[in-house]
Design an enzyme around this catalytic site. Structure first.
Site, mmCIF file in Angstrom:
data_model
loop_
_atom_site.group_PDB
_atom_site.id
_atom_site.type_symbol
_atom_site.label_atom_id
_atom_site.label_comp_id
_atom_site.label_asym_id
_atom_site.label_seq_id
_atom_site.Cartn_x
_atom_site.Cartn_y
_atom_site.Cartn_z
ATOM 1 N N ASP A 343 0.856 -1.168 0.000
ATOM 2 C CA ASP A 343 0.000 0.000 0.000
ATOM 3 C C ASP A 343 0.905 1.234 0.000
ATOM 4 O OD1 ASP A 343 -2.209 1.599 0.210
ATOM 5 O OD2 ASP A 343 -2.391 1.394 2.377
ATOM 6 N N ASP A 646 -4.448 -2.343 5.218
ATOM 7 C CA ASP A 646 -4.928 -1.803 6.475
ATOM 8 C C ASP A 646 -6.435 -1.840 6.630
ATOM 9 O OD1 ASP A 646 -5.673 0.087 4.660
ATOM 10 O OD2 ASP A 646 -4.547 1.737 5.524
ATOM 11 N N ASP A 650 -8.803 -4.875 2.102
ATOM 12 C CA ASP A 650 -7.532 -5.555 1.856
ATOM 13 C C ASP A 650 -7.532 -7.002 2.345
ATOM 14 O OD1 ASP A 650 -6.265 -3.259 0.779
ATOM 15 O OD2 ASP A 650 -5.982 -2.482 2.797
#
Length: 913
Positions: A343, A646, A650
């Site tokens: 990310d 997070d 995800d």
């Protein structure tokens, strides 16, 4: 009904009253708990916490220490050794039996201590990643550990959260909660704040949110009605007894190897026993005790324990570098990682959003300042512009009101309670001269539509300070432009200029900014509620806010380290393509990043999807399905994939990845539970550090194997040759057992503490399914076993040739074997480079401590009278001692020359894969 539910807040709620919370109005529940929608005071919360105790289930009861100690003997290798001890005792060899039992007991004690340490470490890890809750105390929203919640607290829950306690909902907007863990229903339950029937079953209590369940969508507010053991999950949970089993695929492979090795050793022992008695004429008791000692010497009984310790040490080292391991197999897998899908926000960047640019229909205003510090000014071309300020402040006020974040100062640092981008908007408002508390008080909010990944915007309805109602909307600019028909200009409403705004979005994104759109409308109907239909028409686009989240300086170096280690780093983000490209270039992700969008992936046929994924470096505007497909595509090529995340979105990709890595600060509980690793600092650098530790752990395990098996094999092979060729045994059985005893608890453990070899991050990742015993290790085992045998027999015949007594010759052989193993330990500490260096000679504290113990033990073995009686040894002269040391030096030189030759011909790395 209020009287019925009035609880005694001086003591725990009784179960009867708790079961009625769902059947009454929310205001009655608040009154019954002596609280209100503004929450409890800090003093009252502290008093209730002392009364009710922490909001946590009791820890699992630990097995009795005696049972945990006895469990250390439940192993095939140990059974074999205990049988050998019994055989030795029956034959009258009490010393031999005692030494075997000592070896077993020492291994059991080491395992017992390690299991206890592992249990405590895992309990500590649970506390380090404990969930938090957003609660109202003293009228302010704060983030507190979930364990500090008490009945009467008012909390907020939103998508991705795990409900921290049993709540009676006082407000619910699009709230869906997955209650499968309690009800078994696979479909998320749609919640509201209206009472349910008194006899409603658990699944029909739609005004309740139960501890431990997962919020799938929406937002809700509720009052805590039960905590800890008094929650529904507290009533039905069966806590897991005992500690987590420290079993990994590698450890399972070692245990299976040990079992097979045991049967091979047993078969060989039977064959040797038959040969010794039938061919060489040994008396069967003598032959049996020799075979028992030989078998005990060859079995690597301490290998599983040492490998477990190596893994546990790796976990502790990773924890010190902010990577908490939730599943031990991740330690092994991290070392083999070949692709990291990361990310962007907060992991590769600082996650300290700063509003940098404001674009209205007529002006572009730049904002100074950094991070959340509310200090800076608004300028146009470096100067103040009153007209530009007026249009900007109009937009800033809307962004402040359509906002749930709070900014507060803690010990000189500004902290955001809420979304980082919303926090940056609060800081922006203060820079513009607005008082967030006063503005929110004057523009009282009556309802809202929380942000959700599906509709990509947030909307709020307010009573305007000048009278009337107004709706503010903020969110993804593309989404808002599609919803608007007009724009707000200097002279009021204008036709929407989509091309103008699209160009401004692209310009901001090209500079690495995240862009947020803001819109406004006057509601068409008189109501305090806000529904999606209110946004169907009439929205006017106010402008854009551009945010910058600069890359972490240390991440640039970490990515360079990954590239040198053969690890590919791919960025997966929901940001605009231009933003993602700008950040990737700043990070030097590759020399020329190849960026694709989620829409590009959707248009890619299945046949070409893998090729696109492997060739691309940055994936922008992605959704959960894209992330999952990307991970699967990379895995299909044989890559070992580590994935960071997070959010709830995800979780599928995190579970699919070989190693899921969740963010400890901003990560949702869903993401953490789907992952094997939790980063305490949300920093990409910690991922790279964990990969390095994973490689070190794997290297150390291989060093343990490379040292243990050939050293055992060498001493046993010398005995076998003596039996086969009919010469006197170079060591008696009890001396073989002594070698095992003294080395198992010293040199056998120190390799677990080895630091990384230089250049550990300059090697390519090992193949995912590379065998533990690589061709190089197999060669090493055979080669070193032969060298040990030759050296031991050489010393033995040298002593006999000088006319020394048999006892002295055997004493010299035992000392030679120990010296060989010491020198070989220094050689095996570096499998990929020369050990002839200052660092190699110096050793580590663990190595030096082990050497002191071994040398002291061998001096006692050689010169202490009591040891002469127990082990049939005699003192040896200085000259003979120097011969033994010289033989050790020769062994070291030969092994280093072999290592050099392997490197020169390029065979070391090829055989090692």
């Amino acid at each position: 009904m209020t009287e019925l539910l009035q609880v005694d807040i001086t003591g725990p709620n009784d179960q009867a009253s708790e079961e009625m919370w769902h059947a009454v109005d929310a205001d009655c529940v608040l009154a019954g708990l002596s609280t209100d929608r503004g929450g409890l005071s800090s003093d009252e919360a502290a008093r209730r916490l002392a009364t009710y105790g922490p909001n946590a289930l009791p820890e699992a009861s630990r097995r009795h220490p005696l049972l945990r100690f006895l469990a250390q003997f439940n192993n095939t290798l140990i059974y074999f050794l205990l049988a050998a001890a019994v055989a030795a005792a029956i034959l009258g060899h009490r010393i031999d039996a005692a030494v075997i039992v000592a070896v077993v007991m020492i291994n059991a004690i080491v395992g017992f201590i390690q299991e206890d340490k592992a249990e405590k470490a895992l309990n500590a890890i649970r506390k380090m990643i404990s969930p938090r809750a957003h609660a109202w105390r003293d009228g302010h929203r704060i983030s507190i550990p979930a364990a500090d919640l008490v009945p009467g607290d008012v909390v907020m829950i939103e998508a991705g959260d795990r409900v921290p306690a049993d709540l009676r909902l006082t407000r619910a907007r699009g709230l869906l909660i997955d209650e499968a863990m309690l009800t078994g229903e696979s479909v998320a339950s749609e919640k509201h704040d209206q009472p349910a029937a008194a006899d409603a079953p658990l699944g029909d209590r739609l005004c309740m949110a139960f501890s431990g369940t997962l919020v799938s969508a929406g937002q809700g507010f509720g009052v805590v009605v039960a905590t800890g053991e008094r929650t529904e999950i507290g009533h039905i949970s069966t806590l897991i007894e005992g500690v987590e089993q420290l079993t990994t695929p590698l450890l399972g492979q070692i245990n299976r190897f040990g079992q097979r090795f045991t049967w091979v050793a047993l078969s060989a022992a039977v064959a040797i026993f038959a040969f010794a008695t039938l061919v060489r004429g040994y008396e069967w008791p003598d032959a049996l005790i020799v075979v028992v000692a030989m078998a005990v010497g060859v079995v690597p009984e301490g290998l599983p324990a040492v490998i477990t310790i190596t893994l546990a040490i790796g976990v502790q080292r990773m924890a010190k570098r902010n990577a908490i391991i939730r599943s031990l197999p991740a330690v092994e897998t991290l070392g083999a990682t070949s692709v990291i899908c990361s990310d962007k926000t907060g992991t590769l960047t600082r996650n300290e959003m700063t509003a940098r640019r404001i674009v209205t229909a007529e002006h572009t205003v730049l904002v100074s300042g950094s991070g959340y510090i509310p200090q800076g000014e608004l300028t146009v071309d470096g100067r103040k512009d009153a007209e530009a300020d007026a249009s900007a402040i109009r937009l800033i006020r809307a962004a402040l009101l359509c906002n749930d974040a709070q900014l507060r100062e803690v010990k000189g640092h500004y902290v955001v309670d809420g979304d980082p981008m919303e926090g940056a908007l609060v800081a922006l408002a203060i820079k513009a001269g607005l008082d967030p508390v006063r503005e929110r008080s004057e523009w009282k909010r009556s309802d809202e539509i929380p942000f959700d990944a599906q509709h990509r915007f947030m909307a709020t309805r307010h009573a305007a300070a000048s009278g009337g109602q107004v709706i503010f909307v903020k969110g993804a600019p593309e989404r808002l432009l599609a919803m608007c028909q007009t724009q707000l200009g200097r002279d009021g409403l204008q036709p929407l200029d989509t091309a103008f705004w699209t160009d401004r979005i692209s310009l901001a994104a090209a500079e690495g900014e995240r862009v947020l759109g803001v819109a406004v409308r006057s509601p068409a109907r008189a109501s305090d509620q806000l529904v999606f239909a209110d946004l169907d028409e009439g929205l006017a686009f106010m402008g854009l806010v551009g945010f910058i989240d600069p890359p972490r300086a240390e991440v640039i170096q970490a990515i360079a380290e990954c590239r040198s280690a053969g690890i590919v780093v791919k960025m997966i983000t929901g940001d605009h393509t231009a933003t993602a490209d700008a950040i990737a270039r700043q990070l030097k992700l590759t020399d020329s990043p190849d960026v694709v969008s989620g829409a590009d992936l959707d248009r890619t046929p299945d046949a070409g999807f893998i090729g696109v994924v492997t060739q691309s470096d940055v994936f922008a505007r992605t959704n959960p399905e894209h992330k999952l497909r990307i991970v699967r595509a990379l895995q299909s090529t044989g890559a070992v994939v580590a994935m960071t995340g997070d959010g709830v979105n995800d979780a599928p990709a995190l579970k699919q990845a070989d190693v899921g890595i969740a963010m400890g600060h901003k990560g949702t509980e869903t993401a953490k539970e789907a992952s094997e690793v939790v980063l305490l600092d949300d920093n990409f650098v910690s991922i790279v550090a964990a990969v390095q530790e994973g490689r070190t752990v794997y290297d150390n395990i291989r060093k343990v194997i490379a040292w243990t098996i050939p050293t055992n094999g060498g001493e046993v092979l010398a005995v076998i040759l003596a039996i086969l060729f009919g010469f006197t045994l170079p060591m008696n059985p009890v001396q073989i057992l002594w070698i095992n005893l003294i080395l198992t608890v010293t040199l056998g453990l120190v390799l677990a503490f080895e630091p990384p070899e230089p250049g550990v991050m300059k090697r390519p990742p090992r193949p995912a399914h590379a065998p533990l015993l690589s061709p190089f290790l197999v060669w090493r085992i055979v080669f070193v076993s032969v060298l040990f045998t030759a050296g031991a027999l050489g010393i033995f015949f040298y002593a006999l040739g000088k006319g020394l007594p048999l006892e002295t010759a055997r004493t010299m052989v035992v000392n030679a074997v120990v010296v060989f193993e010491i020198f070989y330990l220094f050689n095996v500490r570096y499998l990929h480079m020369s050990s002839f260096s200052f660092r190699g000679a110096l050793g580590t504290p663990a190595v030096l401590l082990a050497l002191i113990v071994v040398i002291a033990a061998q001096l006692a073995f050689t010169y202490a009278p009591v040891m002469h009686t127990l082990f049939e040894t005699t003192p040896i002269g200085v000259s003979d001692g120097l011969v033994i040391l010289g033989a050790g030096v020769v062994l070291m030189v030969v092994l280093e020359l072999e290592k050099l030759l392997m490197r020169r011909i390029g065979a070391l790395h090829s055989l090692d894969r």
